[in-house]
Scaffold this motif. Structure first.
Motif, mmCIF file in Angstrom:
data_model
loop_
_atom_site.group_PDB
_atom_site.id
_atom_site.type_symbol
_atom_site.label_atom_id
_atom_site.label_comp_id
_atom_site.label_asym_id
_atom_site.label_seq_id
_atom_site.Cartn_x
_atom_site.Cartn_y
_atom_site.Cartn_z
ATOM 1 N N ILE A 1 0.862 -1.179 0.000
ATOM 2 C CA ILE A 1 0.000 0.000 0.000
ATOM 3 C C ILE A 1 0.902 1.234 0.000
ATOM 4 O O ILE A 1 2.104 1.128 0.245
ATOM 5 C CB ILE A 1 -0.944 0.044 1.227
ATOM 6 N N THR A 2 0.296 2.371 -0.265
ATOM 7 C CA THR A 2 1.042 3.629 -0.191
ATOM 8 C C THR A 2 1.026 4.122 1.242
ATOM 9 O O THR A 2 -0.041 4.283 1.844
ATOM 10 C CB THR A 2 0.417 4.693 -1.106
ATOM 11 N N ALA A 3 2.184 4.342 1.806
ATOM 12 C CA ALA A 3 2.271 4.760 3.201
ATOM 13 C C ALA A 3 1.705 6.162 3.392
ATOM 14 O O ALA A 3 1.942 7.048 2.564
ATOM 15 C CB ALA A 3 3.714 4.727 3.669
ATOM 16 N N ASP B 1 -2.103 4.740 11.218
ATOM 17 C CA ASP B 1 -1.802 6.006 10.534
ATOM 18 C C ASP B 1 -1.972 7.174 11.500
ATOM 19 O O ASP B 1 -2.195 6.974 12.704
ATOM 20 C CB ASP B 1 -2.677 6.158 9.285
ATOM 21 N N LEU C 1 4.584 -1.145 3.229
ATOM 22 C CA LEU C 1 4.393 0.304 3.182
ATOM 23 C C LEU C 1 5.395 1.016 2.271
ATOM 24 O O LEU C 1 5.220 2.206 1.968
ATOM 25 C CB LEU C 1 4.494 0.901 4.596
ATOM 26 N N GLY C 2 6.457 0.304 1.878
ATOM 27 C CA GLY C 2 7.486 0.945 1.067
ATOM 28 C C GLY C 2 8.244 2.006 1.834
ATOM 29 O O GLY C 2 8.576 3.073 1.292
ATOM 30 N N GLU D 1 1.350 9.902 5.361
ATOM 31 C CA GLU D 1 2.406 10.837 5.776
ATOM 32 C C GLU D 1 2.920 10.503 7.173
ATOM 33 O O GLU D 1 4.125 10.556 7.444
ATOM 34 C CB GLU D 1 1.866 12.276 5.746
#
Length: 278
Positions: free
Chosen positions: A25-27, A48, A90-91, A29
């Protein structure tokens, strides 16, 4: 408006959907990592900036007993593997995490395991107190029943009054089942997790749960909390909440459907609370 308890329950259900899902997934902020070194399992949960779980990994493992790491190498390996899965999902590169410890034990035990992975432990908090922080308890008690211990945190005026822990948990139920059925511990553990389907197993667990209630009664001596919050996988054993309600008729007993994940959720969410104080 969604109450805090409803929100926490939603987050627990979310973890149940997410657990061990390595899909990338895209982490966001902001995110916080919590690592819970339990007697029966090791869990890593990521939330998050709003406290919503976005990643969760669980491994059943017999590496901790009564707050003491008995398989240090195994605990370090699992923690390292789970953090690697978080980074891949999360990359991101995880540089710090929050962890916990059973009341009355040395927090360095948990810190050493987590920091063996190459990251920094930013904060450490005892297990029931982390749940008290998550639930924003002003007056009440948190009962944390893990695989090896029963912990109690008593909160008054929004402040922690005392936090105690004694050896008695889900593993003791498994030992009773193993002895009663003449089976090994692994098989007994599986029977325990299916206790709601087997009246015989529930009957064997009853005296152990009553012993846990006696331990908590000792912890509560001199205190009379209005509410008692049950957390930890041990509280999911068939009949647990009923026995505690019978043992503490004057206290409102609050239970969670996915209590196995409540402590790691609370540990990760502790980062949000600390962030708010900065």
């Amino acid at each position: 408006m969604t109450s805090l308890l409803e929100q926490v329950n939603q987050h627990l259900l979310r973890i149940d959907e997410l657990v061990n899902d390595a899909s990338p997934i895209t982490a966001p902020e902001k995110w916080h990592v919590g690592i819970d070194l339990g007697t029966a399992d090791i869990q890593t949960v990521v939330v998050d900036g709003c406290g919503v779980p976005i990643a969760a990994f669980l491994d059943w493992a017999d590496v901790v007993r009564d707050g003491v790491v008995v398989d240090y190498v195994g605990a370090c390996r699992i923690a390292r593997e789970q953090l690697l899965k978080v980074e891949q999902k999360l990359g991101v590169s995880v540089e710090q995490a929050i962890t916990s410890y059973p009341p009355g034990t040395d927090p360095r035990i948990s810190i050493n395991v987590v920091e063996s992975t190459g990251i920094v432990v930013s904060h450490v908090i005892d297990e029931p107190s982390s749940v008290a922080e998550l639930l924003q308890i002003q007056q009440g008690a948190v009962i944390d029943v893990g695989g090896g211990t029963t912990g109690t945190a008593i909160i008054s005026g929004g402040e922690l009054v005392t936090s105690l822990d004694e050896p008695s948990g889900g593993r003791h139920v498994s030992l009773t089942i193993a002895g009663g059925l003449g089976i090994d511990m692994d098989e007994a553990e599986q029977h325990k997790r299916r206790s709601h389907e087997d009246p015989l197993v529930a009957a064997m667990a009853k005296p152990v749960i009553e012993k846990m209630a006696d331990i908590v009664a000792g912890h509560l001596a001199g205190h009379q909390p209005a509410d008692m919050y049950l957390t930890g996988g041990g509280t999911l054993i068939a009949g647990f909440s009923d026995i505690f309600r019978k043992s503490f008729p004057a206290i409102n007993v609050v239970e969670f459907s996915r209590a196995l994940y409540l402590t790691p959720l609370a540990i990760a969410s502790y980062g949000l609370m600390l962030e708010g104080k900065e």
